[in-house]
Motif scaffolding. Structure first.
Motif, short mmCIF file in Angstrom:
data_model
loop_
_atom_site.label_atom_id
_atom_site.label_comp_id
_atom_site.label_asym_id
_atom_site.label_seq_id
_atom_site.Cartn_x
_atom_site.Cartn_y
_atom_site.Cartn_z
N UNK A 124 0.84 -1.19 0.00
CA UNK A 124 0.00 0.00 0.00
C UNK A 124 0.88 1.25 0.00
N UNK A 125 0.34 2.40 -0.43
CA UNK A 125 1.16 3.62 -0.42
C UNK A 125 1.75 3.95 0.94
N UNK A 126 0.98 3.74 2.02
CA UNK A 126 1.51 4.03 3.36
C UNK A 126 2.64 3.08 3.72
N UNK A 127 2.48 1.79 3.41
CA UNK A 127 3.54 0.82 3.71
C UNK A 127 4.77 1.07 2.86
N UNK A 128 4.56 1.42 1.58
CA UNK A 128 5.70 1.72 0.71
C UNK A 128 6.46 2.94 1.21
N UNK A 129 5.75 3.97 1.66
CA UNK A 129 6.42 5.17 2.18
C UNK A 129 7.20 4.84 3.45
N UNK A 130 6.63 4.00 4.31
CA UNK A 130 7.33 3.63 5.55
C UNK A 130 8.58 2.82 5.23
N UNK A 131 8.49 1.89 4.27
CA UNK A 131 9.66 1.09 3.91
C UNK A 131 10.72 1.94 3.24
N UNK A 132 10.31 2.89 2.39
CA UNK A 132 11.29 3.77 1.75
C UNK A 132 12.02 4.62 2.78
N UNK A 133 11.30 5.08 3.81
CA UNK A 133 11.94 5.89 4.84
C UNK A 133 13.00 5.09 5.59
N UNK A 134 12.69 3.83 5.90
CA UNK A 134 13.68 2.99 6.59
C UNK A 134 14.87 2.70 5.69
N UNK A 138 19.21 3.78 5.77
CA UNK A 138 20.35 2.90 5.51
C UNK A 138 21.10 3.30 4.24
N UNK A 139 20.84 4.52 3.72
CA UNK A 139 21.51 5.05 2.53
C UNK A 139 21.24 4.20 1.29
N UNK A 140 20.03 3.65 1.21
CA UNK A 140 19.64 2.89 0.02
C UNK A 140 18.56 3.68 -0.70
N UNK A 141 18.95 4.34 -1.77
CA UNK A 141 18.04 5.10 -2.61
C UNK A 141 18.45 4.88 -4.06
N UNK A 149 26.26 -7.86 0.95
CA UNK A 149 26.31 -7.63 2.41
C UNK A 149 25.53 -6.38 2.83
N UNK A 150 25.61 -5.33 2.05
CA UNK A 150 24.88 -4.11 2.39
C UNK A 150 23.38 -4.32 2.33
N UNK A 151 22.93 -5.07 1.32
CA UNK A 151 21.50 -5.33 1.19
C UNK A 151 21.01 -6.22 2.33
N UNK A 152 21.81 -7.22 2.73
CA UNK A 152 21.40 -8.09 3.83
C UNK A 152 21.35 -7.32 5.14
N UNK A 153 22.33 -6.43 5.35
CA UNK A 153 22.32 -5.61 6.56
C UNK A 153 21.11 -4.69 6.60
N UNK A 154 20.72 -4.14 5.44
CA UNK A 154 19.55 -3.27 5.40
C UNK A 154 18.28 -4.07 5.70
N UNK A 155 18.18 -5.28 5.18
CA UNK A 155 17.00 -6.10 5.45
C UNK A 155 16.89 -6.45 6.93
N UNK A 156 18.02 -6.79 7.56
CA UNK A 156 17.99 -7.09 8.99
C UNK A 156 17.59 -5.86 9.80
N UNK A 157 18.08 -4.70 9.39
CA UNK A 157 17.74 -3.47 10.12
C UNK A 157 16.27 -3.14 9.98
#
Length: 392
Positions: A124-134, A138-141, A149-157
């Motif tokens: 949903x737009x709200x869930x997508x916005x919340x996930x994008x903010x997180x 983690x400097x993933x844009x 390793x960076x992607x796995x660390x971001x998923x754990x965070x």
């Protein structure tokens, strides 16, 4: 022996890839001897058609040099040429095409490691916005360079910090980050009862006794006082032995309570002034470029991420827009009607703070305005759970 082609300047490497139709000229004995020598050396000749001045046959281009060495005193002429050599010859005459193709593969290899777009799928737009903010924390844009390793660390965070998602999967394929998630689901587990006594929070008339465990000391229709025992954890059985059972449950009662509240006509509050400032940051190919940097204003901050696109084509970058809205403490003057409504609202808030499950049956209001302040007094007749746990 004379050797001639159809005359287009093709290279020998290109001819090797072709299937050639040859016209052999000479006497019948010379042509027969040539064909015998070629067959003896393992040269494959196909579809030999005799003619008045020789013959016509088909030959693979890779055998042309060996066949030509045996051709004396006959003449060999290439009549027709088919195969991939024509395309290769054209490419060799235009080296820019080959260089461009090699450069495209190199750039594809390099740029596929950058993040071009984020696909949130069915979120949903709200869930997508919340996930994008997180992810942004983690400097993933769009425009950053991702590694496993960076992607796995971001998923754990994301799983550790966010209480919105119960499961998150991040998959990076060819420049696109596919995000899948499910909302968190909470299940409340009722703890085991440990109270020894239920007492009344306020005086009233008991309407219903709904105990899950323990032994009631009151019954419906009975009037109870504040702090009076409603249920206990022990009872004597027929043999005079004490039976212990922790107390839990509700005691619904009808009661009256009076609440008061005040609201000044003039009060200080932080309000938006309408002034704003912006900070624009371009994230492109792993680098940041500050495009606009206004002086931040004290107040609210709104951050938006705008992916870069050229029509329908995604680009490896995004624009981060931070908007600062100014808030200042100003004097707010309320009309008398608004001040009365705020005072009445505070009375009801106080009631619900004491009895969250209260159902109001009747209320009697008294509201006056004196010395620049609205005074409200409300008497509520309501039903609620008056049981509160106590250890003794």
């Amino acid at each position: 022996m004379s050797f001639c082609t159809s005359g287009r300047g093709r290279s020998a490497s290109a001819v090797c890839l072709d299937r050639l139709q040859l016209q052999i000229g000479g006497s019948g004995a010379d042509v027969a001897a040539l064909l015998s020598r070629a067959a003896g050396q393992g040269i494959r000749l196909r579809r030999i058609v005799p003619g008045t001045d020789g013959c016509t046959l088909y030959l693979w281009g890779r055998d042309l040099a060996a066949f030509s060495a045996l051709a004396a005193p006959c003449t060999v002429q290439i009549v027709r040429r088919t195969g991939g050599g024509l395309l290769l010859a054209r490419l060799l005459r235009r080296p820019g095409i080959l260089c461009g193709f090699v450069l495209f593969l190199a750039l594809l290899r390099v740029f596929s490691g950058y993040l071009w777009c984020i696909d949130f799928g069915t979120l949903s737009p709200a869930s997508a916005a919340a996930l994008r903010a997180v992810l942004a924390e983690q400097q993933i844009t769009e425009g950053c360079r991702l590694s496993k390793p960076r992607l796995q660390a971001a998923q754990d965070t994301v799983l550790q910090q966010s209480d919105i998602f119960g499961w998150v999967s991040l998959n990076f394929v060819n420049g696109c980050l596919f995000a899948e998630a499910t909302p968190t689901q909470t299940q409340t587990v009722q703890p085991a009862p440990s109270a020894r006594v239920l007492c009344a929070k306020a005086a009233g008339e008991v309407l219903a006794v709904q105990l899950q465990s323990g032994f009631a000391e009151v019954k419906p229709g009975q009037f109870v006082a504040e702090n009076q025992r409603l249920a206990t954890c022990t009872r004597t059985d027929r043999n005079g032995r004490a039976v212990y059972q922790p107390v839990s449950g509700q005691v619904m009662a009808q009661l009256q309570k009076r609440y008061t509240a005040q609201c000044p006509l003039q009060r200080q509050s932080a309000r938006l002034t309408g002034r704003q400032a912006q900070r624009l940051t371009l994230h492109l190919l792993g680098h940041r470029f500050l495009l606009q940097n206004d002086t931040p204003l004290a107040g609210d901050t709104d951050t938006a991420w705008l992916p870069l696109r050229w029509g329908r084509i995604c680009l490896p970058g995004c624009l981060q827009r931070e908007t600062f809205w100014q808030r200042q403490t100003l004097t707010q003057t309320l009309p008398e009607a608004a001040a009365r409504a705020v005072a009445l609202r505070d009375c009801r808030r106080a009631l619900l703070a004491d009895f969250p499950d209260a159902e109001i049956l009747r209320e009697q209001r008294t509201v006056t305005v004196q010395n620049g302040t609205a005074h409200a007094e409300v008497r509520y007749l309501f039903t609620a759970d008056i049981a509160q746990a106590a250890q003794d």
